[in-house]
Structures are given as C-alpha cells and as structure tokens.
Design an enzyme around this catalytic site. Structure first.
Site, PDB file in Angstrom:
ATOM      1  N   LYS A 127     -16.690 -37.439 -16.441  1.00 22.79           N
ATOM      2  CA  LYS A 127     -17.387 -36.217 -16.041  1.00 22.79           C
ATOM      3  C   LYS A 127     -18.370 -36.381 -14.890  1.00 22.79           C
ATOM      4  O   LYS A 127     -19.059 -37.371 -14.767  1.00 22.79           O
ATOM      5  CB  LYS A 127     -18.171 -35.662 -17.238  1.00 22.79           C
ATOM      6  CG  LYS A 127     -17.276 -35.005 -18.257  1.00 22.79           C
ATOM      7  CD  LYS A 127     -16.869 -33.623 -17.821  1.00 22.79           C
ATOM      8  CE  LYS A 127     -17.733 -32.619 -18.552  1.00 22.79           C
ATOM      9  NZ  LYS A 127     -17.580 -31.295 -18.087  1.00 22.79           N
ATOM     10  N   GLU A 183     -26.945 -25.783 -12.283  1.00 22.52           N
ATOM     11  CA  GLU A 183     -27.068 -25.044 -13.548  1.00 22.52           C
ATOM     12  C   GLU A 183     -28.534 -24.842 -13.924  1.00 22.52           C
ATOM     13  O   GLU A 183     -28.937 -23.787 -14.409  1.00 22.52           O
ATOM     14  CB  GLU A 183     -26.368 -25.805 -14.678  1.00 22.52           C
ATOM     15  CG  GLU A 183     -24.863 -25.897 -14.515  1.00 22.52           C
ATOM     16  CD  GLU A 183     -24.273 -26.945 -15.449  1.00 22.52           C
ATOM     17  OE1 GLU A 183     -24.422 -26.803 -16.670  1.00 22.52           O
ATOM     18  OE2 GLU A 183     -23.678 -27.910 -14.943  1.00 22.52           O
ATOM     19  N   SER A 206     -21.597 -37.582 -18.193  1.00 20.79           N
ATOM     20  CA  SER A 206     -21.651 -37.147 -19.586  1.00 20.79           C
ATOM     21  C   SER A 206     -21.886 -38.371 -20.455  1.00 20.79           C
ATOM     22  O   SER A 206     -21.447 -39.470 -20.127  1.00 20.79           O
ATOM     23  CB  SER A 206     -20.331 -36.475 -19.960  1.00 20.79           C
ATOM     24  OG  SER A 206     -20.101 -36.588 -21.354  1.00 20.79           O
ATOM     25  N   HIS A 222     -14.756  -8.893  -7.703  1.00 20.66           N
ATOM     26  CA  HIS A 222     -14.366  -9.057  -9.123  1.00 20.66           C
ATOM     27  C   HIS A 222     -13.907 -10.482  -9.404  1.00 20.66           C
ATOM     28  O   HIS A 222     -13.103 -10.712 -10.296  1.00 20.66           O
ATOM     29  CB  HIS A 222     -13.252  -8.071  -9.504  1.00 20.66           C
ATOM     30  CG  HIS A 222     -13.527  -6.672  -9.066  1.00 20.66           C
ATOM     31  ND1 HIS A 222     -14.227  -5.768  -9.832  1.00 20.66           N
ATOM     32  CD2 HIS A 222     -13.218  -6.024  -7.916  1.00 20.66           C
ATOM     33  CE1 HIS A 222     -14.322  -4.621  -9.177  1.00 20.66           C
ATOM     34  NE2 HIS A 222     -13.730  -4.750  -8.007  1.00 20.66           N
TER      35      HIS A 222
END
Ligand code: ARG
Length: 462
Positions: free
Chosen positions: A283, A290, A277, A156
C-alpha cells in the site's frame, strides 16, 4: 496574593473554578499583542498627563522587559491570574509596585481583549495570505508544464469533455485567489482599533485614541464603544474565509485521492506525502490529502461554534465571548499546517500524461464536437445532438470510439458528414478550438498564465 480584580469578592474561587474560567492556557499566545497594546496605552496616558510621564516611562520599560522575559522562557503564567491581560499586569505590579497599578487607568480587559484578538488576527491573515501566494505560484507553474496535457473533464464524475491539466489546475488558481481576496477584504474590518471603548461606555479620561491607533498600525478607530467591545463579527468572518479556503483545499484533495487510485492513475503522490499500511505491504496511501480533506470539518465546526456562541448574546461584553479564541486559534493553526503541506504535495507529484490521455479517450467526450461539426454544416443543434446520440449508441454496440468509425458509417446517420469530421473530434483539437475566453485552449491558457505571472508580481496578493 489577592487577585487584582477581586476587591468586591470576599471568597476566593476554588482552584477548580479558577481552572474552569481561566483562559491563560490558550490566550497566552497573544502575549505580544497584549504587551504592545499596553505599551501604546501607557505612552498615551503619559503624554496626555493622565498619569505622570515619568511613571509611563517606568511602565513601558518594565513591559519591554516582561516581553523579553516571556520570549526567553523566563516567565511562567499563573492560572489564578485568569488570562493574559491579568497575568501581564500582575507581573508588572510585582516588578514595579504601585506604578504598575496605574497602567489599567482608562481601560478595561474588555477593550483590551478586543484589541489583542484584532492585532493577532491581522498578523495571522497576513501569514495565511503569504501561504496562499506560494500555492498560487505553484499552481501557475504546474499549469505551464501541462498546457497540452489532455485529461477528461468531468461532470457527475462521468467523462464529460476533454480539458487540459493546466485548465483544471488553473480553475483552482481562481478559487484560491478569491480566498486571498476575501481575507484581504476581511482584514479591512479587523483593522479598526477598539481600544478606548473601556468596559462598554468608554471613559471620562481624555484618551487620545488616534495616537494609540497610529502607534499600533490600525487604519481607524471604532465609532461606538459598545460595538467595540462586544462584536466578534470579524472573527466569524475570518472563520468563514478559512472555511471556504479549506473547502477548496478539500475538493482538490479529494481529486488527488481519486487520481492516485489504481482506477485513475492520473498522478502519483511523492513518497514524502504518502504512507504505507501496517498490514498490507503493497500500500501507498494518500494520507496527507485525506487529512487535509478531513480537517476541513473542524474549521467549519469552529465557524458554527462561534456563530452559535454569539447568537442571542445581549450587549455588551459577556464572558461567553472568551469562547471565540480557542476556535479561531485552532482554525488558523489548521490552515497554516494544511496550506504548505498541500502546496509541497502538488509541487512534487508526478503527472501521468499517458494515463490521463487514455482516460480522456473513453466515454465519447468528443460527441459535443461532433454535434458542433454538424451545426457548422447547417444542421440545427437539437437535431445534431440527437444524431450524435444515436452514433454514440451505435459505437457502444460495436465497441468502437468515434474516431474509429468510417465515413460511410457516419454518413449512414446523416448524409451531411464529410472527411473534416475527424479533425474536429480529435481530442487535441476539441480542446484547442475552445479559444473563447475562459476556455481550455492552449492559446487562451498561455495568456492566462502570463497574466497570472503579472498578477503575482503586483499588489493584489501581497
Ligand atoms: N479573558 C477574557 C476574554 O477572553 C477577557 C475579558 C474578560 N473580561 C471580563 N469582564 N471578565 O474574553
């Protein structure tokens, strides 16, 4: 020039219709399979005396020339000639005239396309299994470095029980090895030669299908001509195998995304697999992970698209089936891009052992081991479970970990507790006492890694 297949039609299709139904823009990638199949067919026609032997020799050498010319970029395909099969035949006839027109004796584009896609997928499945092999090697090597790197195991997404990074990574070794096995199994069903099925009802010519089968390196021949030209179950199987593979990749990618966040800091992805970024100067984003996660969707999509295309199609060949190719080509291309990126990304990432350990100290992951200690000392498991539950509540109140409680505090919950409780709740010992087969102990993982090294040397993944 009038199209080779248009004797029956009085009006030529307009260029937009040609563009609509032409498949050359995507099936041209099967040029080699198509020509290799045609060469085997021509040789067999000559040997069987179906066409004169000398004609078959002329056809074969012209086809070999065409293959070379395609490979050196000398040939541009024509949309009007519809697909790779007609393009090759048109070029052949342009080059050697009437003899070229004999090539199509005893065959149909329907068995030709079924042959080509099988030949193409055999090669692709082999390539993909090689890429999986490299991934398996990498996973096993990472595991070797991290048999003692303690990390939280989750259920979980909550801290559950301590494991090692090796154990975690090797769980993926199992998944990807099954992906490889599944492709190997599916390969057996691709490896059946449909050529000789004709349009649907085979042919009256005395074809030697076995000879073509041997020349093209297939295992056996299809046993029913209607099945041979009309099923694409093997394409669906490839798409399903690739979908599962992408599902496994995407789960690992999701973990990499999580683990590289400031909240986890378990890993740092190499700069070579991260991006910045355009607005936020600080960043470093795990874009590659992804993107692999994201591309999983399109591979699933190709599977569903083809299943849906095939659903309800009457036997035998229908033009709908031309829709099988772009999807499976895209899925194959996607997987062949994702696998090496993923393998290199995990091979070059940094593992922050200290952060993993610090996180493993949170969440009372050794509570089960406390309960097991009580069981060893005569307390029934259910009672032990509830005693440890109370102790955890107490710890939360006091802001302490289980390791930080005094023996007196333990004894206030059960008089059974003794000094050795501390040995059993030590995270390292929690992991290493799980010596049961399949568990995370160093002792067992050591053996698994050695077994994996042997497996990687053997036949299974080749
Ligand atoms: N381009 C077609 C395909 O990909 C080849 C077979 C065409 N056969 C036909 N009868 N129209 O399926």
């Amino acid at each position: 020039m009038k199209k080779l297949s248009n004797g029956r039609l009085s009006v030529e299709a307009d260029s937009f219709t040609d563009h609509f139904h032409s498949s050359i823009s995507f099936d041209s990638r099967m040029y080699k399979e198509d020509i290799t199949g045609s060469i085997a067919h021509a040789r067999m026609l000559g040997r069987q005396g179906i066409i004169p032997l000398k004609d078959s020799i002329v056809i074969i050498s012209a086809l070999e020339e065409i293959l070379k010319d395609i490979e050196s970029g000398k040939i541009t395909f024509d949309e009007k000639a519809e697909d790779i099969h007609m393009n090759v035949e048109t070029i052949l006839t342009e080059r050697i005239g009437d003899i070229g027109k004999k090539l199509h004796t005893g065959r149909s584009r329907n068995d030709q396309v079924a042959l080509d896609i099988r030949m193409y997928l055999k090669n692709q499945v082999t390539d993909i299994r090689e890429l999986i092999y490299k991934l398996l090697e990498t996973l096993n090597n990472i595991a070797k470095e991290h048999m003692e790197t303690i990390m939280p195991g989750f259920t979980h997404l909550q801290n559950a029980q301590p494991v090692t990074f090796a154990h975690h990574v090797l769980s993926y070794f199992e998944m990807f090895s099954r992906d490889s096995d599944r492709l190997a199994d599916c390969y057996k069903r691709i490896n059946v030669m449909p050529f000789g099925s004709g349009a649907l009802a085979a042919t009256t010519y005395n074809l030697d299908r076995e000879a073509v089968c041997n020349e093209l390196g297939f295992d056996s021949i299809t046993r029913n001509s209607m099945d041979g030209v009309s099923d694409r179950d093997f394409v669906c199987e490839v798409l399903f195998c690739l979908s599962l593979l992408m599902m496994h990749l995407s789960r690992f990618c999701e973990e990499l995304v999580l683990w590289s966040s400031q909240q986890f800091k378990f890993i740092e992805i190499s700069d070579a697999y991260a991006t910045g970024s355009s607005i936020m100067p600080q960043k470093k984003n795990p874009d590659m992970a992804e993107l692999i996660r994201g591309k999983t969707g399109r591979v699933y999509g190709e599977l569903i698209a083809l299943l849906t295309t095939l659903k309800g199609l009457p036997l035998a060949y229908n033009k709908d089936m031309q829709e099988d190719k772009e999807g499976v080509f895209d899925a194959v291309d996607t997987v062949k891009m994702c696998l090496p990126v993923f393998t290199n990304m995990i091979a070059t990432m940094t593992i922050n052992k200290e952060d993993m350990l610090a996180s493993a100290r949170l969440g009372f992951m050794n509570a089960t081991d406390g309960a097991d200690w009580l069981v060893k000392h005569g307390v029934p498991f259910r009672d032990a479970h509830s005693i440890m539950g109370e102790i955890v509540m107490y710890c939360i109140e006091k802001g302490k970990t289980l390791e930080e409680l005094s023996l007196d505090e333990y004894k206030s919950f059960s008089p059974v507790f003794g000094e050795s409780i501390y040995d059993d709740i030590d995270l390292k010992s929690c992991v290493n006492r799980r010596t049961v087969k399949g568990g995370p102990s160093k002792e067992y993982i050591d053996r698994v890694i050695a077994e994996n090294d042997e497996l990687l040397k053997g036949e299974r993944f080749l």
